[in-house]
Motif scaffolding. Sequence first.
Motif, mmCIF file in Angstrom:
data_model
loop_
_atom_site.group_PDB
_atom_site.id
_atom_site.type_symbol
_atom_site.label_atom_id
_atom_site.label_comp_id
_atom_site.label_asym_id
_atom_site.label_seq_id
_atom_site.Cartn_x
_atom_site.Cartn_y
_atom_site.Cartn_z
ATOM 1 N N THR A 280 1.017 -1.492 -0.082
ATOM 2 C CA THR A 280 -0.241 0.218 -0.297
ATOM 3 C C THR A 280 1.015 1.554 0.108
ATOM 4 N N GLN A 281 0.475 2.342 -0.496
ATOM 5 C CA GLN A 281 1.269 3.759 -0.619
ATOM 6 C C GLN A 281 0.054 4.799 -0.522
ATOM 7 N N GLU A 282 0.813 5.454 0.365
ATOM 8 C CA GLU A 282 -0.139 6.922 0.566
ATOM 9 C C GLU A 282 0.378 8.223 0.039
ATOM 10 N N LYS A 283 -0.110 9.060 -0.326
ATOM 11 C CA LYS A 283 0.915 10.447 -0.713
ATOM 12 C C LYS A 283 0.299 11.262 0.191
ATOM 13 N N ASN A 284 0.822 12.315 -0.151
ATOM 14 C CA ASN A 284 0.481 13.646 0.199
ATOM 15 C C ASN A 284 1.027 14.403 -0.477
ATOM 16 N N VAL A 285 0.352 15.327 -1.038
ATOM 17 C CA VAL A 285 1.217 16.458 -1.882
ATOM 18 C C VAL A 285 0.042 18.176 -0.932
ATOM 19 N N SER A 286 0.778 18.795 -0.846
ATOM 20 C CA SER A 286 0.463 20.272 -0.461
ATOM 21 C C SER A 286 0.832 21.245 -0.938
ATOM 22 N N GLU A 287 -0.050 22.002 -1.239
ATOM 23 C CA GLU A 287 -0.111 23.260 -1.740
ATOM 24 C C GLU A 287 -0.129 24.921 -0.777
ATOM 25 N N ILE B 75 -4.784 7.294 -0.717
ATOM 26 C CA ILE B 75 -4.095 6.111 -0.985
ATOM 27 C C ILE B 75 -4.549 4.612 -2.028
ATOM 28 N N PHE B 76 -3.494 3.860 -1.680
ATOM 29 C CA PHE B 76 -4.015 2.740 -3.069
ATOM 30 C C PHE B 76 -2.650 1.367 -2.527
ATOM 31 N N TYR C 98 -7.993 2.349 -6.340
ATOM 32 C CA TYR C 98 -7.481 3.395 -5.515
ATOM 33 C C TYR C 98 -8.573 3.565 -4.410
ATOM 34 N N LEU C 99 -8.732 4.583 -3.448
ATOM 35 C CA LEU C 99 -9.556 4.697 -2.468
ATOM 36 C C LEU C 99 -9.486 6.635 -3.223
#
Length: 415
Positions: free
Chosen positions: A189-196, A238-239, A254-255
């Motif tokens: 599983t992978q969690e990816k967070n992107v912040s602008e 999260i996917f 993907y969730l």
Amino acid sequence: MIRKFILPVLLLFSLVSFAQQGSASPYSFFGVGDVRFKGTNEMNAMGGVSILPDSIHINLQNPASYSSLKLTTFTIGGTFSATKFKSYNGSEKAQRTTLDYLAVALPLKKFGVAFGLIPYSSVGYKLKTTDDVNEIIRRYSGDGGLNKAFLGLGYQLNPRISIGADIGYNFGRIETNSIKYLGIAQDGTQEKNVSELSGLSINIGAMYNRKITKKLDFYSGITYAPQSNLNSNNENNIFSIIYLGDVTPIPLDYLDAKNYKNTVKLPSKFSIGAGVGESKKWLIGTEVSFLGSNTFSNRLSNVTNASYENGIKYSVGGFYIPNYNSFSNYLKKVTYRGGFRYEKTGLIINDQKIRDYAFTGGVGLPVGGTFSNVNVGIELGRRGTALANLVEENYANVIISLSLNDKWFTKRKFD
């Protein structure tokens, strides 16, 4: 001469500041990353002491200094960094080459105007943890950072006192990834967070100097940057993935992505310093900075092993010029700088307070018969600790900067 360089260098610097990965530190995971800016090379080589109202160098730490400039000044600086990371599990090495700042300042009688771009913080790390009992492997990575574009104004109230302020627009993008999988399986599983991130900040300052004796001068400076807020637009994904070692993971299911907004508080900062010296000959000074880190908020709300307390930084340093007006001996015209700084960063991880200290030094090399110069500095320091499953960083930074000076707005007598 300077005008021919400014526009293309500004464009190049803007592109590189977005593309470069300015940190390899695991501590860049927290907050908005590894805060890189510690002033120009000239000030950094003196341990960070920034009390001098210099006439040919831009002092980006105190905007009151802009009014002391006598010539239009263009400055750019970059760093080559070599770091050794030590922990109980082993050691690793990393190298980085980054651009640190770019600025232009113009003297306008009693006023001084400055503008530029600074990579304020950087995120760049790759970590791996292994649970041998359950055969679970976790990998963490992150990149991005925060940049600051600023415009400042300084004004000389009288020959002894100057005041100034600059306003900055902070902006950037930070991406973090965490991967979890079993060592005997390819799926994970992978969690990816992107912040602008974006927001405004302000820095105000004042400088005071006076004669103590016929040769001896007293210098002092004070700055204050109130707490500022950054708007953070975040996306969480999260996917499930197929993970094949160092190959880019292949997403499967993907969730639904979660989008939310929050506010990141950047801490206030108050600095005060003083020193004595002889004009164009030598200076010794000290400075202390107080950081209101206890109000700092993490970019991500799920960080549980880190907290913040108020930080403090102590600096001491100075310079020496053997003979400013020497015509026969070049080495006597060189500016020799040295200093030391010690900082309690305010970051606490696993109940361990993260500290940073460094010895600094450098030289200012005059270019031809002009006021322009090349500045070379070195910084040898240590940050963090190997206790409590953390990382100790031992770093050596070589900093090179260029300061070009020219006279603008002068009417020509001959074409």
